[in-house]
Design a protein around this motif. Structure first.
Motif, PDB file in Angstrom:
ATOM      1  N   PRO A 136       2.739  -5.475  10.074  1.00 42.45           N
ATOM      2  CA  PRO A 136       1.906  -4.980   9.530  1.00 42.45           C
ATOM      3  C   PRO A 136       1.890  -2.966   9.438  1.00 42.45           C
ATOM      4  O   PRO A 136       1.556  -2.835   9.059  1.00 42.45           O
ATOM      5  CB  PRO A 136       0.529  -4.736  10.209  1.00 42.45           C
ATOM      6  N   THR A 137       2.622  -3.484  10.902  1.00 45.91           N
ATOM      7  CA  THR A 137       2.727  -1.321  11.624  1.00 45.91           C
ATOM      8  C   THR A 137       3.464  -1.053  10.109  1.00 45.91           C
ATOM      9  O   THR A 137       3.121   0.385   9.631  1.00 45.91           O
ATOM     10  CB  THR A 137       3.433  -1.218  12.909  1.00 45.91           C
ATOM     11  N   VAL A 138       4.841  -1.666   9.921  1.00 47.85           N
ATOM     12  CA  VAL A 138       5.633  -1.240   8.728  1.00 47.85           C
ATOM     13  C   VAL A 138       4.876  -1.001   7.242  1.00 47.85           C
ATOM     14  O   VAL A 138       4.996  -0.033   6.787  1.00 47.85           O
ATOM     15  CB  VAL A 138       6.731  -2.727   8.445  1.00 47.85           C
ATOM     16  N   TRP A 139       3.423  -1.839   7.098  1.00 44.46           N
ATOM     17  CA  TRP A 139       3.194  -1.650   5.872  1.00 44.46           C
ATOM     18  C   TRP A 139       2.488  -0.564   5.888  1.00 44.46           C
ATOM     19  O   TRP A 139       1.551   0.636   4.817  1.00 44.46           O
ATOM     20  CB  TRP A 139       2.757  -2.805   5.176  1.00 44.46           C
ATOM     21  N   ALA A 140       1.507  -0.092   6.717  1.00 48.95           N
ATOM     22  CA  ALA A 140       0.727   0.545   7.507  1.00 48.95           C
ATOM     23  C   ALA A 140       1.402   2.166   7.069  1.00 48.95           C
ATOM     24  O   ALA A 140       0.886   3.474   6.534  1.00 48.95           O
ATOM     25  CB  ALA A 140       0.367   1.048   8.920  1.00 48.95           C
ATOM     26  N   ARG A 141       2.150   2.137   7.877  1.00 48.63           N
ATOM     27  CA  ARG A 141       3.417   3.368   7.673  1.00 48.63           C
ATOM     28  C   ARG A 141       3.793   3.768   6.209  1.00 48.63           C
ATOM     29  O   ARG A 141       3.956   4.647   5.762  1.00 48.63           O
ATOM     30  CB  ARG A 141       4.160   3.791   8.215  1.00 48.63           C
ATOM     31  N   LEU A 142       3.585   2.999   5.371  1.00 51.22           N
ATOM     32  CA  LEU A 142       4.449   2.841   4.066  1.00 51.22           C
ATOM     33  C   LEU A 142       3.926   3.494   3.133  1.00 51.22           C
ATOM     34  O   LEU A 142       3.794   4.266   2.429  1.00 51.22           O
ATOM     35  CB  LEU A 142       5.135   1.588   3.208  1.00 51.22           C
ATOM     36  N   TRP A 143       2.135   3.071   3.944  1.00 52.84           N
ATOM     37  CA  TRP A 143       1.490   3.345   3.019  1.00 52.84           C
ATOM     38  C   TRP A 143       1.065   4.721   2.727  1.00 52.84           C
ATOM     39  O   TRP A 143       0.676   5.810   1.910  1.00 52.84           O
ATOM     40  CB  TRP A 143       0.391   2.446   2.723  1.00 52.84           C
ATOM     41  N   LYS A 144       0.630   4.940   3.647  1.00 54.50           N
ATOM     42  CA  LYS A 144       0.260   6.285   5.087  1.00 54.50           C
ATOM     43  C   LYS A 144       1.530   7.734   4.382  1.00 54.50           C
ATOM     44  O   LYS A 144       1.384   8.784   4.174  1.00 54.50           O
ATOM     45  CB  LYS A 144       0.292   6.233   6.014  1.00 54.50           C
ATOM     46  N   THR A 145       2.729   6.890   4.007  1.00 56.50           N
ATOM     47  CA  THR A 145       4.318   8.164   3.560  1.00 56.50           C
ATOM     48  C   THR A 145       3.490   8.078   1.925  1.00 56.50           C
ATOM     49  O   THR A 145       4.072   9.123   1.635  1.00 56.50           O
ATOM     50  CB  THR A 145       5.342   7.505   4.339  1.00 56.50           C
ATOM     51  N   GLU A 146       3.460   6.519   1.715  1.00 59.64           N
ATOM     52  CA  GLU A 146       3.147   6.887  -0.285  1.00 59.64           C
ATOM     53  C   GLU A 146       2.152   7.784  -0.198  1.00 59.64           C
ATOM     54  O   GLU A 146       2.390   8.864  -0.847  1.00 59.64           O
ATOM     55  CB  GLU A 146       3.006   5.554  -1.101  1.00 59.64           C
ATOM     56  N   VAL A 147       1.094   7.883   0.136  1.00 55.30           N
ATOM     57  CA  VAL A 147      -0.001   8.930   0.085  1.00 55.30           C
ATOM     58  C   VAL A 147       0.226  10.378  -0.223  1.00 55.30           C
ATOM     59  O   VAL A 147       0.090  11.407  -0.791  1.00 55.30           O
ATOM     60  CB  VAL A 147      -1.002   8.048   0.293  1.00 55.30           C
ATOM     61  N   ARG A 148       0.938  10.517   1.668  1.00 60.42           N
ATOM     62  CA  ARG A 148       0.626  11.614   1.907  1.00 60.42           C
ATOM     63  C   ARG A 148       1.962  12.266   1.141  1.00 60.42           C
ATOM     64  O   ARG A 148       2.308  13.734   0.611  1.00 60.42           O
ATOM     65  CB  ARG A 148       1.710  12.042   3.130  1.00 60.42           C
ATOM     66  N   LEU A 149       3.091  12.031   0.589  1.00 61.85           N
ATOM     67  CA  LEU A 149       3.376  12.274  -0.858  1.00 61.85           C
ATOM     68  C   LEU A 149       3.429  12.451  -2.289  1.00 61.85           C
ATOM     69  O   LEU A 149       3.834  13.015  -3.114  1.00 61.85           O
ATOM     70  CB  LEU A 149       5.123  11.422  -0.560  1.00 61.85           C
ATOM     71  N   GLY A 150       1.663  11.626  -2.176  1.00 66.10           N
ATOM     72  CA  GLY A 150       0.855  12.270  -4.085  1.00 66.10           C
ATOM     73  C   GLY A 150       1.382  11.061  -4.107  1.00 66.10           C
ATOM     74  O   GLY A 150       1.236  10.454  -5.773  1.00 66.10           O
ATOM     75  N   LEU A 151       2.108   9.928  -4.366  1.00 64.79           N
ATOM     76  CA  LEU A 151       2.019   8.425  -4.828  1.00 64.79           C
ATOM     77  C   LEU A 151       0.643   7.509  -4.625  1.00 64.79           C
ATOM     78  O   LEU A 151       0.100   7.619  -3.561  1.00 64.79           O
ATOM     79  CB  LEU A 151       3.458   7.195  -4.172  1.00 64.79           C
ATOM     80  N   VAL A 152       1.025   6.671  -6.017  1.00 64.66           N
ATOM     81  CA  VAL A 152      -0.848   6.302  -5.410  1.00 64.66           C
ATOM     82  C   VAL A 152       0.202   4.197  -4.776  1.00 64.66           C
ATOM     83  O   VAL A 152       0.568   3.145  -5.631  1.00 64.66           O
ATOM     84  CB  VAL A 152      -1.027   5.156  -6.908  1.00 64.66           C
ATOM     85  N   PRO A 153      -0.314   3.752  -3.746  1.00 68.30           N
ATOM     86  CA  PRO A 153      -0.044   3.124  -3.406  1.00 68.30           C
ATOM     87  C   PRO A 153      -0.818   1.523  -4.524  1.00 68.30           C
ATOM     88  O   PRO A 153      -2.344   1.533  -4.764  1.00 68.30           O
ATOM     89  CB  PRO A 153      -0.417   2.178  -1.936  1.00 68.30           C
ATOM     90  N   TYR A 154      -0.235   1.324  -5.037  1.00 70.70           N
ATOM     91  CA  TYR A 154      -0.229   0.038  -5.816  1.00 70.70           C
ATOM     92  C   TYR A 154      -0.504  -1.398  -5.676  1.00 70.70           C
ATOM     93  O   TYR A 154      -1.708  -2.395  -5.051  1.00 70.70           O
ATOM     94  CB  TYR A 154       0.325   0.011  -7.369  1.00 70.70           C
TER      95      TYR A 154
END
Length: 135
Positions: free
Chosen positions: A59-77
């Motif tokens: 879960p920590t890997v996915w949480a960091r992935l999603w937060k990084t995506e949002v920070r970069l302006g990506l939409v986690p789908y």
């Protein structure tokens, strides 16, 4: 890039689907520059990825992935679970574990998704990604 700009300027909604397995893929200057360049055209980048044992089944890997995506302006789908095809045994994650991982903080809107034949079955409820700008 010019084609993407022309489509957006013509009023078309253009979205690219990115595929990331781990936040480290987004942790390079080259990846971030590419994302900025694409987003500068007006294109929306949506991000998906597979849940892969031994790679991102935490879960920590996915949480960091999603937060990084949002920070970069990506939409986690969405996250998808490996289906019953080919050499998958080493990488597959049981659905119960997928649910635990997807229930971690900062999950994207629709998770997890399990591909079954030609249709996708959503296991999770709708939810939102909380970022600093939405708190």
């Amino acid at each position: 890039m010019r084609l993407l700009e022309q489509l957006v300027e013509a009023g078309k909604h253009v979205a690219l689907m990115a595929h990331y397995n781990h936040w480290k893929e987004l942790d390079t200057d080259a990846a971030q520059a590419a994302i900025r360049r694409i987003r500068a055209t007006g294109v929306v980048i949506r991000a998906q990825g597979p849940l892969v044992a031994h790679i991102n089944d935490d879960p920590t890997v996915w949480a960091r992935l999603w937060k990084t995506e949002v920070r970069l302006g990506l939409v986690p789908y969405y996250m998808f679970v490996e289906r019953d095809t080919g050499a998958r045994h080493y990488f597959e994650v049981p659905l119960a574990r997928a649910w635990q991982i997807a229930s971690a903080p900062a999950r994207p809107p629709r998770l997890p998704v399990c591909e079954v034949l030609v249709m996708k079955t959503t296991l999770a409820r709708f939810c939102t990604v909380t970022t600093a700008s939405t708190k």
